[in-house]
Design an enzyme around this catalytic site. Structure first.
Site, PDB file in Angstrom:
ATOM      1  N   HIS A  95       8.212  58.662   5.506  1.00 47.53           N
ATOM      2  CA  HIS A  95       7.479  59.858   5.935  1.00 47.53           C
ATOM      3  C   HIS A  95       6.986  59.743   7.377  1.00 47.53           C
ATOM      4  O   HIS A  95       6.122  60.518   7.804  1.00 47.53           O
ATOM      5  CB  HIS A  95       6.314  60.135   4.990  1.00 47.53           C
ATOM      6  N   LYS A 154      14.331  63.283   5.964  1.00 47.90           N
ATOM      7  CA  LYS A 154      13.076  63.968   6.253  1.00 47.90           C
ATOM      8  C   LYS A 154      12.990  64.296   7.749  1.00 47.90           C
ATOM      9  O   LYS A 154      13.450  65.330   8.184  1.00 47.90           O
ATOM     10  CB  LYS A 154      11.900  63.138   5.747  1.00 47.90           C
ATOM     11  N   SER A 196       2.626  60.112   1.381  1.00 45.45           N
ATOM     12  CA  SER A 196       2.879  61.544   1.488  1.00 45.45           C
ATOM     13  C   SER A 196       2.011  62.412   0.599  1.00 45.45           C
ATOM     14  O   SER A 196       1.828  63.594   0.885  1.00 45.45           O
ATOM     15  CB  SER A 196       4.349  61.836   1.181  1.00 45.45           C
TER      16      SER A 196
END
Length: 429
Positions: free
Chosen positions: A243, A274, A215
């Protein structure tokens, strides 16, 4: 008078507090003060910006004074946190089961929605089983530390672990404190990884720990090549997809699904916080492996279960996202649109092959200053990323455009950044 009385009372309270403190506590407090002063002097003291997320108007938030702020650094990558189906699922669970789980998974903390969510996540990754944790950090720390404390090849054979140098702090926490022999391979360097695997003791259990999307650098690991090496040298694979889940692959199973290698990965770890816009972490893998971690890992056994409201929201989000390819397509289109705008404006964008768009600043104090001015002068927020999250000299702002960030929002952002960066360069000169 009240202020004087309060100040005097506060001073007396502090003096009494000091009298009661041990010598060790006094020394530790002094150490903390010096360490914090040093962090401030380096320009990397972390200050939290309180912002109220507006579910119906994301990516707009509101500040403490009611000012509207356009946020560019949220990890709610697909804008699922405010999706009506997700909110309603959470509300329905609260009305039926209340706010909290009421115990650990073993003590009344397992509801049908927890079981359903684990089954959904196992299906998402094509694995027989999955296990929920209270966060992605905990899932990495608990799973890795539990695996590496085992002795699958006998008491004299320690695990040989090969960890990418840019792995997340949660993975590093899972490796530390275990008896395993850990070696770090250069980031995404398959030649270095193979050299380390070749040199490992014959017969020792081996594990390769890596991420898919990194990330901070916005790059992606060569999963197929890692799987090739793992198979050649008999190593287990442990992949952090936090991610990537929800965003990559035909149904949001991550880069491992996109690249067609999920079946070659032994354990896939992910997050619900996320791409799915909720909260919590998980692992997915073979039934016996998942069951062993469920039965042994202290980070799972001795913590209160995920609230049913959160589990229900996550279940609704995963089920929706798996069938919403248009949302994934829009995310990547928006990321590419922002990259083009940064490049056209001559902004120092760090190369990215993912949905994350980092902008190089290179100085901790300046990074904080750019973020501060962006918020105070232009009503936009981007998180400054400083050491130790990234090495010194590589400080950056990290932008995560979502499907709901518009062209007009991007134009406003670029105009603001150009003005701020130009002024900063003139000051530096």
């Amino acid at each position: 008078m009240w202020r004087c009385f309060s100040a005097a009372t506060g001073l007396r309270h502090r003096e009494t507090e000091i009298d009661r403190m041990s010598a060790a506590m006094i020394a530790f407090e002094a150490y903390c003060r010096v360490a914090l002063d040093d962090i401030r002097a380096q320009g990397r003291y972390r200050e939290f910006t309180p912002l109220c997320k507006q579910a119906a108007r994301f990516p707009y938030y509101s500040s403490a004074n009611g000012r509207e702020v356009l946020v560019w650094s949220a990890n709610d990558y697909l804008a699922m946190g405010g999706h009506p189906a997700v909110i309603e699922a959470s509300c329905a669970a609260a009305r039926e089961m209340g706010a909290g789980a009421g115990g650990t998974r073993n003590i009344s903390g397992t509801s049908p929605v927890h079981d359903a969510l684990e089954a959904e996540l196992a299906s998402l990754h094509g694995k027989p089983a999955a296990l929920l944790f209270t966060s992605g950090f905990v899932s990495n720390q608990a799973a890795l530390s539990t695996i590496l404390a085992s002795r699958p090849a006998g008491k004299d054979q320690l695990w040989q672990v090969f960890s990418d140098e840019k792995n997340h702090a949660s993975m590093i926490a899972g490796l530390k404190g275990t008896p395993a022999h850990v070696q770090i391979f250069r980031h995404n360097d398959m030649g270095h990884l193979e050299a380390l695997l070749k040199a490992a003791p014959e017969g020792a259990p081996k594990l390769i720990a890596f991420e898919s999307v990194y990330s901070m650098d916005a790059d992606i690991a060569p999963l197929a090549s890692i799987c090739d090496l793992a198979e050649a040298y008999g190593a287990m694979t442990y992949l952090d997809e936090v991610h990537a889940v929800g965003m990559y692959g035909p149904s949001g199973g991550g880069v491992s699904e996109r690249d067609g290698v999920a079946h070659r990965i032994d354990i896939i770890e992910g997050t619900l916080a996320k791409g799915f816009g909720c909260h919590g972490g998980y692992i997915a893998g073979q039934t016996e492996v998942v069951d062993y971690i469920r039965s042994v890992a202290p980070g799972f056994i001795f913590t209160t279960s995920m609230p049913p409201t959160t589990a229900a929201a996550a279940l609704a989000s995963v089920r929706h996202v798996r069938g919403d390819q248009a949302r994934r397509d829009k995310l990547f289109e928006r990321a590419e649109a922002l990259k083009r705008r940064f490049d056209a404006a001559g902004l120092p964008r760090i190369a990215s092959v993912s949905h994350i768009v980092p902008l190089h600043v290179g100085d901790a104090a300046l990074c904080k200053e750019v973020s501060r001015r962006l918020l105070e002068e232009f009503g936009m927020y981007a998180t400054p990323i400083n050491y130790p999250t990234v090495p010194r000299g590589q400080e950056r702002l990290r932008f995560t455009p979502t499907p709901v960030h518009t062209d007009a929002m991007m134009d406003r952002l670029v105009t603001a950044l150009v003005a701020i960066m130009k002024q900063s360069q003139r000051k530096a000169a």
